[in-house]
Design a protein around this motif. Structure first.
Motif, PDB file in Angstrom:
ATOM      1  N   GLY A   1      18.900   5.957  -5.140  1.00 31.33           N
ATOM      2  CA  GLY A   1      18.798   4.482  -5.166  1.00 31.33           C
ATOM      3  C   GLY A   1      18.537   3.668  -6.662  1.00 31.33           C
ATOM      4  N   VAL A   2      17.510   4.513  -7.370  1.00 31.33           N
ATOM      5  CA  VAL A   2      17.042   4.041  -8.530  1.00 31.33           C
ATOM      6  C   VAL A   2      18.143   4.529  -9.851  1.00 31.33           C
ATOM      7  CG1 VAL A   2      15.168   4.305 -10.253  1.00 31.33           C
ATOM      8  CG2 VAL A   2      14.646   4.045  -8.075  1.00 31.33           C
ATOM      9  N   LEU A   3      18.744   5.669  -9.415  1.00 34.55           N
ATOM     10  CA  LEU A   3      19.816   6.223 -10.342  1.00 34.55           C
ATOM     11  C   LEU A   3      21.082   5.097 -10.550  1.00 34.55           C
ATOM     12  CD1 LEU A   3      20.297   8.426 -12.519  1.00 34.55           C
ATOM     13  CD2 LEU A   3      21.720   9.455 -10.345  1.00 34.55           C
ATOM     14  N   PHE A   4      21.302   4.604  -9.163  1.00 31.47           N
ATOM     15  CA  PHE A   4      22.377   3.715  -8.924  1.00 31.47           C
ATOM     16  C   PHE A   4      22.117   2.328  -9.196  1.00 31.47           C
ATOM     17  CE2 PHE A   4      24.535   7.397  -6.347  1.00 31.47           C
ATOM     18  CZ  PHE A   4      25.303   7.529  -7.466  1.00 31.47           C
ATOM     19  N   LEU A   5      21.263   1.982 -10.284  1.00 31.43           N
ATOM     20  CA  LEU A   5      20.883   0.757 -10.621  1.00 31.43           C
ATOM     21  C   LEU A   5      20.016  -0.202  -9.468  1.00 31.43           C
ATOM     22  CD1 LEU A   5      23.748  -0.053 -13.064  1.00 31.43           C
ATOM     23  CD2 LEU A   5      21.550   0.920 -13.538  1.00 31.43           C
ATOM     24  N   PHE A   6      19.280   0.522  -8.655  1.00 31.69           N
ATOM     25  CA  PHE A   6      18.275  -0.097  -7.606  1.00 31.69           C
ATOM     26  C   PHE A   6      19.314  -0.499  -6.506  1.00 31.69           C
ATOM     27  CE2 PHE A   6      15.780  -0.424 -11.300  1.00 31.69           C
ATOM     28  CZ  PHE A   6      14.649   0.267 -10.737  1.00 31.69           C
ATOM     29  N   ASP A   7      20.315   0.282  -6.040  1.00 32.01           N
ATOM     30  CA  ASP A   7      21.118   0.006  -4.890  1.00 32.01           C
ATOM     31  C   ASP A   7      20.025   0.029  -3.604  1.00 32.01           C
ATOM     32  OD1 ASP A   7      23.334  -0.472  -3.192  1.00 32.01           O
ATOM     33  OD2 ASP A   7      23.294   1.826  -2.666  1.00 32.01           O
ATOM     34  N   SER A   8      19.941  -1.243  -3.226  1.00 33.37           N
ATOM     35  CA  SER A   8      19.000  -1.735  -2.051  1.00 33.37           C
ATOM     36  C   SER A   8      19.313  -0.863  -0.781  1.00 33.37           C
ATOM     37  CB  SER A   8      19.023  -3.113  -1.878  1.00 33.37           C
ATOM     38  OG  SER A   8      20.247  -3.701  -1.340  1.00 33.37           O
ATOM     39  N   THR A   9      20.557  -0.497  -0.478  1.00 30.86           N
ATOM     40  CA  THR A   9      20.901   0.201   0.693  1.00 30.86           C
ATOM     41  C   THR A   9      20.409   1.638   0.841  1.00 30.86           C
ATOM     42  OG1 THR A   9      22.853  -1.102   0.974  1.00 30.86           O
ATOM     43  CG2 THR A   9      22.632   0.957   2.102  1.00 30.86           C
ATOM     44  N   LEU A  10      20.573   2.326  -0.366  1.00 31.01           N
ATOM     45  CA  LEU A  10      19.792   3.698  -0.663  1.00 31.01           C
ATOM     46  C   LEU A  10      18.477   3.736  -0.673  1.00 31.01           C
ATOM     47  CD1 LEU A  10      22.185   5.151  -3.189  1.00 31.01           C
ATOM     48  CD2 LEU A  10      22.204   5.846  -1.008  1.00 31.01           C
ATOM     49  N   LEU A  11      17.995   2.439  -1.261  1.00 29.72           N
ATOM     50  CA  LEU A  11      16.228   2.517  -1.280  1.00 29.72           C
ATOM     51  C   LEU A  11      15.860   2.312   0.100  1.00 29.72           C
ATOM     52  CD1 LEU A  11      15.823   0.291  -4.457  1.00 29.72           C
ATOM     53  CD2 LEU A  11      15.591   2.773  -4.229  1.00 29.72           C
ATOM     54  N   ALA A  12      16.468   1.459   0.847  1.00 32.20           N
ATOM     55  CA  ALA A  12      15.971   1.088   2.108  1.00 32.20           C
ATOM     56  C   ALA A  12      16.110   2.607   3.037  1.00 32.20           C
ATOM     57  CB  ALA A  12      16.623  -0.030   2.669  1.00 32.20           C
ATOM     58  N   LEU A  13      17.211   3.243   2.828  1.00 30.46           N
ATOM     59  CA  LEU A  13      17.157   4.439   3.545  1.00 30.46           C
ATOM     60  C   LEU A  13      16.408   5.544   3.150  1.00 30.46           C
ATOM     61  CD1 LEU A  13      18.996   5.913   5.612  1.00 30.46           C
ATOM     62  CD2 LEU A  13      20.608   6.617   4.056  1.00 30.46           C
ATOM     63  N   GLY A  14      16.062   5.436   1.932  1.00 27.09           N
ATOM     64  CA  GLY A  14      15.066   6.421   1.234  1.00 27.09           C
ATOM     65  C   GLY A  14      13.540   6.232   1.914  1.00 27.09           C
ATOM     66  N   ASP A  15      13.593   4.740   1.881  1.00 30.33           N
ATOM     67  CA  ASP A  15      12.088   4.486   2.415  1.00 30.33           C
ATOM     68  C   ASP A  15      11.798   4.835   4.166  1.00 30.33           C
ATOM     69  OD1 ASP A  15      11.256   3.190   0.300  1.00 30.33           O
ATOM     70  OD2 ASP A  15      12.012   1.305   0.754  1.00 30.33           O
ATOM     71  N   VAL A  16      13.071   4.601   4.857  1.00 34.59           N
ATOM     72  CA  VAL A  16      12.739   4.919   6.133  1.00 34.59           C
ATOM     73  C   VAL A  16      12.769   6.360   6.319  1.00 34.59           C
ATOM     74  CG1 VAL A  16      13.958   5.110   8.348  1.00 34.59           C
ATOM     75  CG2 VAL A  16      13.919   2.802   6.979  1.00 34.59           C
ATOM     76  N   LEU A  17      13.443   7.310   5.611  1.00 37.04           N
ATOM     77  CA  LEU A  17      13.398   8.658   5.742  1.00 37.04           C
ATOM     78  C   LEU A  17      12.008   8.950   5.348  1.00 37.04           C
ATOM     79  CD1 LEU A  17      16.924   9.764   4.858  1.00 37.04           C
ATOM     80  CD2 LEU A  17      16.005   9.912   6.815  1.00 37.04           C
ATOM     81  N   PHE A  18      11.384   8.661   4.232  1.00 41.32           N
ATOM     82  CA  PHE A  18      10.264   8.697   3.812  1.00 41.32           C
ATOM     83  C   PHE A  18       9.160   8.772   4.823  1.00 41.32           C
ATOM     84  CE2 PHE A  18       6.136   8.019   1.297  1.00 41.32           C
ATOM     85  CZ  PHE A  18       6.064   8.993   0.637  1.00 41.32           C
ATOM     86  N   LEU A  19       9.118   7.556   5.266  1.00 42.96           N
ATOM     87  CA  LEU A  19       7.957   7.232   6.241  1.00 42.96           C
ATOM     88  C   LEU A  19       8.133   8.075   7.600  1.00 42.96           C
ATOM     89  CD1 LEU A  19       7.704   3.451   5.624  1.00 42.96           C
ATOM     90  CD2 LEU A  19       6.078   4.924   5.111  1.00 42.96           C
ATOM     91  N   THR A  20       9.376   8.231   8.049  1.00 48.20           N
ATOM     92  CA  THR A  20       9.586   9.159   9.071  1.00 48.20           C
ATOM     93  C   THR A  20       9.035  10.431   8.977  1.00 48.20           C
ATOM     94  OG1 THR A  20      11.496   7.698   9.711  1.00 48.20           O
ATOM     95  CG2 THR A  20      11.353   9.863  10.834  1.00 48.20           C
ATOM     96  N   GLY A  21       9.504  11.176   7.691  1.00 45.73           N
ATOM     97  CA  GLY A  21       9.306  12.457   7.201  1.00 45.73           C
ATOM     98  C   GLY A  21       7.829  12.358   7.060  1.00 45.73           C
ATOM     99  N   LEU A  22       6.867  11.501   6.737  1.00 48.02           N
ATOM    100  CA  LEU A  22       5.599  11.528   6.406  1.00 48.02           C
ATOM    101  C   LEU A  22       5.216  11.808   8.015  1.00 48.02           C
ATOM    102  CD1 LEU A  22       3.159  11.424   4.440  1.00 48.02           C
ATOM    103  CD2 LEU A  22       3.046   8.993   5.114  1.00 48.02           C
ATOM    104  N   THR A  23       5.231  10.613   8.891  1.00 45.19           N
ATOM    105  CA  THR A  23       4.915  10.709  10.082  1.00 45.19           C
ATOM    106  C   THR A  23       5.120  12.085  10.880  1.00 45.19           C
ATOM    107  OG1 THR A  23       5.433   8.439  10.305  1.00 45.19           O
ATOM    108  CG2 THR A  23       4.906   9.561  12.301  1.00 45.19           C
ATOM    109  N   LEU A  24       6.148  12.764  10.664  1.00 47.24           N
ATOM    110  CA  LEU A  24       6.471  14.051  11.350  1.00 47.24           C
ATOM    111  C   LEU A  24       5.646  15.178  10.800  1.00 47.24           C
ATOM    112  CD1 LEU A  24      10.362  13.891  12.206  1.00 47.24           C
ATOM    113  CD2 LEU A  24       8.491  13.771  13.789  1.00 47.24           C
ATOM    114  N   THR A  25       5.582  15.042   9.563  1.00 48.06           N
ATOM    115  CA  THR A  25       4.865  16.302   8.769  1.00 48.06           C
ATOM    116  C   THR A  25       3.383  16.219   9.101  1.00 48.06           C
ATOM    117  OG1 THR A  25       6.555  16.044   6.917  1.00 48.06           O
ATOM    118  CG2 THR A  25       4.446  17.118   6.571  1.00 48.06           C
ATOM    119  N   ILE A  26       2.682  15.202   8.945  1.00 45.95           N
ATOM    120  CA  ILE A  26       1.294  15.316   9.249  1.00 45.95           C
ATOM    121  C   ILE A  26       0.792  14.517  10.810  1.00 45.95           C
ATOM    122  CG2 ILE A  26       0.832  14.918   6.877  1.00 45.95           C
ATOM    123  CD1 ILE A  26       0.039  12.238   7.381  1.00 45.95           C
TER     124      ILE A  26
END
Length: 141
Positions: free
Chosen positions: A23-48
């Protein structure tokens, strides 16, 4: 033994970081950034785990970082990706800054990266994160 939720969570964390990077590489594409945020938070919750995640974010001394991080996520989803990522970066450093020295210490055993991390300037930079009064270095979760 590592549980299935931890394995899945680690994969989701990696995918989230990958989508955030893209998302950052493609000049702050908000769709990729939002998807990354959701996956990051879901992964953090499942990991710990759910309870440890709630305890981590519910501590009063982390309120500034939590508001900044989640406010940045909201800004990204409202299609203000640059300001949202700046807020998220501040919140990420504020919330997870104590992890950086632990990660740097773990990466020192890797041949090329370890030599870079042992340079005095970089070593001092990572040691400035997560200073504690007791002198012990442990994960804040």
């Amino acid at each position: 033994m590592v549980g299935d939720n931890t394995k899945i969570g680690t994969g989701l964390l990696a995918l989230g970081c990958g989508f955030l990077f893209l998302g950052v590489l493609f000049l702050f594409d908000s769709t990729l950034l939002a998807l990354g945020d959701v996956l990051f938070l879901t992964g953090l919750t499942l990991t710990i785990g759910v309870s440890r995640t709630m305890r981590f974010f519910a501590k009063p001394d982390r309120l500034r970082g939590m508001v900044s991080f989640f406010g940045g996520i909201v800004l990204v989803m409202l299609r203000w990706p640059v300001i949202g990522m700046i807020c998220q970066l501040y919140g990420l450093i504020y919330l997870f800054g104590q992890f950086f020295p632990i990660v740097a210490q773990s990466l020192e055993n890797i041949p090329v990266i370890g030599e870079i991390l042992r340079m005095p300037a970089i070593e001092n930079f990572f040691s400035s994160f997560g200073k504690s009064t007791q002198g012990d270095r442990r994960a804040p979760v």
